[in-house]
Design a protein around this motif. Structure first.
Motif, PDB file in Angstrom:
ATOM      1  N   ALA A  46       0.541  -1.468   0.016  1.00  0.00           N
ATOM      2  CA  ALA A  46       0.349  -0.133   0.552  1.00  0.00           C
ATOM      3  C   ALA A  46       0.895   1.149   0.080  1.00  0.00           C
ATOM      4  N   MET A  47       1.662   1.474   0.660  1.00  0.00           N
ATOM      5  CA  MET A  47       2.991   2.190   1.038  1.00  0.00           C
ATOM      6  C   MET A  47       3.761   2.356  -0.356  1.00  0.00           C
ATOM      7  N   ALA A  48       4.012   1.679  -1.142  1.00  0.00           N
ATOM      8  CA  ALA A  48       4.739   1.890  -2.389  1.00  0.00           C
ATOM      9  C   ALA A  48       3.551   2.134  -3.466  1.00  0.00           C
ATOM     10  N   MET A  49       2.315   1.993  -3.732  1.00  0.00           N
ATOM     11  CA  MET A  49       1.287   2.362  -4.300  1.00  0.00           C
ATOM     12  C   MET A  49       1.145   3.974  -3.735  1.00  0.00           C
ATOM     13  N   GLY A  50       1.682   4.325  -2.677  1.00  0.00           N
ATOM     14  CA  GLY A  50       1.033   5.919  -3.159  1.00  0.00           C
ATOM     15  C   GLY A  50      -0.259   5.252  -1.535  1.00  0.00           C
ATOM     16  N   ARG A  51      -0.016   4.818  -0.873  1.00  0.00           N
ATOM     17  CA  ARG A  51      -1.505   5.279   0.314  1.00  0.00           C
ATOM     18  C   ARG A  51      -0.851   5.587   1.961  1.00  0.00           C
ATOM     19  N   PRO A  52      -1.634   6.218   2.843  1.00  0.00           N
ATOM     20  CA  PRO A  52      -1.334   6.683   3.725  1.00  0.00           C
ATOM     21  C   PRO A  52      -2.172   5.472   4.775  1.00  0.00           C
ATOM     22  N   ASN A  72       3.491   9.740   7.442  1.00  0.00           N
ATOM     23  CA  ASN A  72       3.345   8.479   6.324  1.00  0.00           C
ATOM     24  C   ASN A  72       2.094   7.850   6.144  1.00  0.00           C
ATOM     25  N   GLY A  73       1.784   8.387   8.029  1.00  0.00           N
ATOM     26  CA  GLY A  73       1.052   7.699   8.530  1.00  0.00           C
ATOM     27  C   GLY A  73      -0.101   7.622   9.966  1.00  0.00           C
ATOM     28  N   LEU A  74      -0.705   7.107  10.619  1.00  0.00           N
ATOM     29  CA  LEU A  74      -1.249   7.563  11.957  1.00  0.00           C
ATOM     30  C   LEU A  74      -1.450   5.774  12.914  1.00  0.00           C
ATOM     31  N   LEU A  75      -0.915   6.294  14.037  1.00  0.00           N
ATOM     32  CA  LEU A  75      -0.860   5.024  14.785  1.00  0.00           C
ATOM     33  C   LEU A  75      -1.653   5.069  15.996  1.00  0.00           C
ATOM     34  N   VAL A  76      -2.205   3.697  16.843  1.00  0.00           N
ATOM     35  CA  VAL A  76      -3.495   4.011  17.647  1.00  0.00           C
ATOM     36  C   VAL A  76      -2.797   2.127  18.237  1.00  0.00           C
ATOM     37  N   PRO A  77      -3.755   2.352  19.469  1.00  0.00           N
ATOM     38  CA  PRO A  77      -3.662   1.277  20.532  1.00  0.00           C
ATOM     39  C   PRO A  77      -4.266   0.324  20.232  1.00  0.00           C
ATOM     40  N   VAL A  78      -3.575  -0.613  20.046  1.00  0.00           N
ATOM     41  CA  VAL A  78      -4.338  -2.170  20.108  1.00  0.00           C
ATOM     42  C   VAL A  78      -5.297  -2.473  20.386  1.00  0.00           C
ATOM     43  N   GLY A  79      -6.048  -3.507  19.857  1.00  0.00           N
ATOM     44  CA  GLY A  79      -7.241  -3.247  20.423  1.00  0.00           C
ATOM     45  C   GLY A  79      -8.152  -2.482  20.756  1.00  0.00           C
ATOM     46  N   ASP A 107      -5.697  17.284   2.823  1.00  0.00           N
ATOM     47  CA  ASP A 107      -4.413  17.661   2.311  1.00  0.00           C
ATOM     48  C   ASP A 107      -3.461  16.606   3.369  1.00  0.00           C
ATOM     49  N   GLU A 108      -3.603  16.793   4.484  1.00  0.00           N
ATOM     50  CA  GLU A 108      -3.118  15.247   5.209  1.00  0.00           C
ATOM     51  C   GLU A 108      -2.611  14.646   4.188  1.00  0.00           C
ATOM     52  N   ALA A 109      -3.671  13.905   4.051  1.00  0.00           N
ATOM     53  CA  ALA A 109      -3.742  12.700   3.373  1.00  0.00           C
ATOM     54  C   ALA A 109      -3.216  12.041   2.327  1.00  0.00           C
ATOM     55  N   ASN A 110      -3.668  13.225   1.809  1.00  0.00           N
ATOM     56  CA  ASN A 110      -2.387  13.343   0.257  1.00  0.00           C
ATOM     57  C   ASN A 110      -0.764  13.614   0.132  1.00  0.00           C
ATOM     58  N   CYS A 111      -0.415  14.467   1.448  1.00  0.00           N
ATOM     59  CA  CYS A 111       0.687  14.473   1.743  1.00  0.00           C
ATOM     60  C   CYS A 111       1.892  13.263   2.712  1.00  0.00           C
ATOM     61  N   MET A 112       1.096  12.729   3.199  1.00  0.00           N
ATOM     62  CA  MET A 112       0.849  11.023   3.576  1.00  0.00           C
ATOM     63  C   MET A 112       1.139  10.059   2.782  1.00  0.00           C
ATOM     64  N   ALA A 113       0.186  10.376   1.183  1.00  0.00           N
ATOM     65  CA  ALA A 113       0.440   9.125   0.375  1.00  0.00           C
ATOM     66  C   ALA A 113       1.711   9.216  -0.159  1.00  0.00           C
ATOM     67  N   ARG A 114       2.106  10.867  -0.455  1.00  0.00           N
ATOM     68  CA  ARG A 114       3.659  11.171  -1.297  1.00  0.00           C
ATOM     69  C   ARG A 114       3.969  10.607   0.084  1.00  0.00           C
ATOM     70  N   ASN A 115       4.321  10.459   1.264  1.00  0.00           N
ATOM     71  CA  ASN A 115       5.610  10.278   1.935  1.00  0.00           C
ATOM     72  C   ASN A 115       6.238   8.450   2.723  1.00  0.00           C
ATOM     73  N   SER A 116       4.384   8.001   1.769  1.00  0.00           N
ATOM     74  CA  SER A 116       4.871   6.790   1.963  1.00  0.00           C
ATOM     75  C   SER A 116       5.274   5.659   0.678  1.00  0.00           C
ATOM     76  N   ARG A 117       5.500   6.619  -0.755  1.00  0.00           N
ATOM     77  CA  ARG A 117       6.085   5.983  -1.832  1.00  0.00           C
ATOM     78  C   ARG A 117       7.819   6.062  -1.351  1.00  0.00           C
ATOM     79  N   SER A 118       7.930   7.487  -0.956  1.00  0.00           N
ATOM     80  CA  SER A 118       9.276   7.738  -0.581  1.00  0.00           C
ATOM     81  C   SER A 118      10.189   6.886  -0.044  1.00  0.00           C
ATOM     82  N   ILE A 119       9.284   6.841   1.253  1.00  0.00           N
ATOM     83  CA  ILE A 119       9.767   6.013   2.514  1.00  0.00           C
ATOM     84  C   ILE A 119       9.687   4.230   1.940  1.00  0.00           C
ATOM     85  N   ALA A 120       9.092   3.771   1.537  1.00  0.00           N
ATOM     86  CA  ALA A 120       9.114   2.197   1.063  1.00  0.00           C
ATOM     87  C   ALA A 120      10.155   2.508  -0.117  1.00  0.00           C
ATOM     88  N   GLU A 121      10.920   3.526  -0.979  1.00  0.00           N
ATOM     89  CA  GLU A 121      11.692   3.818  -2.185  1.00  0.00           C
ATOM     90  C   GLU A 121      13.281   3.408  -1.194  1.00  0.00           C
TER      91      GLU A 121
END
Length: 376
Positions: A290-296, A314-321, A338-352
């Motif tokens: 999902a990150m490689a395809m540019g998804r938050p 590139n995303g948000l972390l939540v507690p388990v359960g 807009d924040e989600a769009n920015c996270m999407a671009r960052n996801s691809r960058s981190i994957a690379e």
């Protein structure tokens, strides 16, 4: 020519998750053999790529002294026949039987790849059944890993937990960035404007199925335009999630259920935000895809889940359960496109930068070829 035998309990992983690595071994001059339960498509792929397949009956989720003794004997005979210089075992059953058998069969280099700890280490409710399974798993890991040349983990939390529990002994341990992702195959796809959430996982409680369905209901109550998709097959694991609960969520319009999908790129491309509320992972392949395809990504602050995610980047972390925080994270990304769009671009960058399958394969090759602990 060096001969390597790769032993897995899930045959399809040989072509999907391990395929790039197996081909790299061939290019490096290894005589590559794979031992696993039979799967016709996998055997065809292996044969087409010059990799010998050996049928090894193995019930991934079942434990029985007679069946497992027969498995160990078959594996011993196969290793004595092939006389490899290297054995690589992946998943708990291949590791706890494969490493000791390889030691007895005098295989010089014995590598264990721990891609995740599964139900034996991740029951969120700590039931009595889980406590028994956890104790047995720890005993089996401790006994087998002492016979390994190296142990490789897919996140630092798993490695540190094994060290803390005394399961590694003096065996060198390395960490690689998951199984990597093929960036050429998983290309960036345009983000839909509509709030479409996607989760890809086998139907297991510890994948966070109940939390995903619960959060979807909460979100749809206040953002009825949101859509939730679920992809994944049933699983015989003790932590299996009832398909009847998924079907009930489908019936009331909460989620669309697609069962197993051969090529996940289509469903990822059709989504805007990827969600995995898992209790624990090695490093989730679906998150990397999902990150490689540019998804938050929204996932849990848990071992193996948090590794690819920089919270707020590139995303948000939540507690388990926790269902409500998961729903709040979903609503936040709906309301802040807009924040989600920015996270999407960052996801691809981190994957690379970190999860390119070529980099991960090179790291695994280094571990296999040197038998030494990689830099931590």
């Amino acid at each position: 020519m060096n001969r390597i035998v790769v032993i897995v309990s899930e045959p399809k992983s040989l072509a999907t998750t391990r395929g790039h690595f197996l081909l790299a071994l061939r290019v490096a001059g290894y005589d590559v053999h794979a031992a696993a339960p039979f799967d016709e498509m996998t055997v065809r792929w292996l044969t087409e790529n010059g990799i010998r397949f050996h049928h090894l009956p193995m019930a991934r989720a079942a434990v029985g002294p007679i069946g497992d003794a027969i498995l160990a004997l078959r594996l011993y005979r196969k290793l004595r026949e092939l006389r490899p210089q290297v054995v690589l075992t992946c998943a708990i059953k291949p590791i706890v039987y494969g490493i000791p058998v390889a030691l007895i069969a005098r295989v010089p280099r014995r590598h264990a790849l721990i891609t995740g700890l599964g139900y034996a280490f991740t029951d969120h409710h700590k039931s009595l059944r889980w406590r028994i399974i956890n104790a047995v798993a720890r005993l089996l890991y401790a006994a087998s890993l002492r016979g390994a040349t190296t142990v490789t983990f897919q996140n630092e939390d798993d490695r540190d937990d094994f060290r803390r529990l005394g399961l590694l002994g003096r065996t060198p341990a390395s960490v690689v960035n998951g199984s990597g992702v093929d960036l050429d195959r998983f290309k960036v796809a345009p983000l839909p404007e509509e709030p479409r959430f996607l989760m890809i996982a086998r139907l297991l409680r510890d994948k966070g199925l109940a939390e995903y369905l619960g959060a979807a209901r909460l979100v749809k109550a206040v953002r009825p335009e949101a859509r939730f998709d679920l992809v994944g097959d049933t699983d015989p694991n003790p932590a299996g999630f009832p398909v009847s609960e998924v079907e009930a969520a489908v019936a009331d319009g909460t989620v669309r259920y697609h069962r197993a999908v051969e090529d996940v790129r289509r469903v990822i491309a059709d989504s805007r935000i990827y969600v995995l509320p898992s209790y624990r992972e090695g490093t989730s392949r679906s998150v990397l895809e999902a990150m490689a395809m540019g998804r938050p990504v929204i996932t849990t602050d848990a071992p193996g889940c948090r590794a690819p995610i920089i919270a707020g980047v590139n995303g948000l972390l939540v507690p388990v359960g926790a269902t409500t925080p998961l729903a709040e994270a979903m609503i936040h990304l709906i309301d802040n496109p807009d924040e989600a769009n920015c996270m999407a671009r960052n996801s691809r960058s981190i994957a690379e930068q970190r999860y390119d399958i070529r980099k991960v394969t090179a790291h695994m090759m280094e571990i296999i070829e040197t038998g030494q602990q990689a830099a931590e």
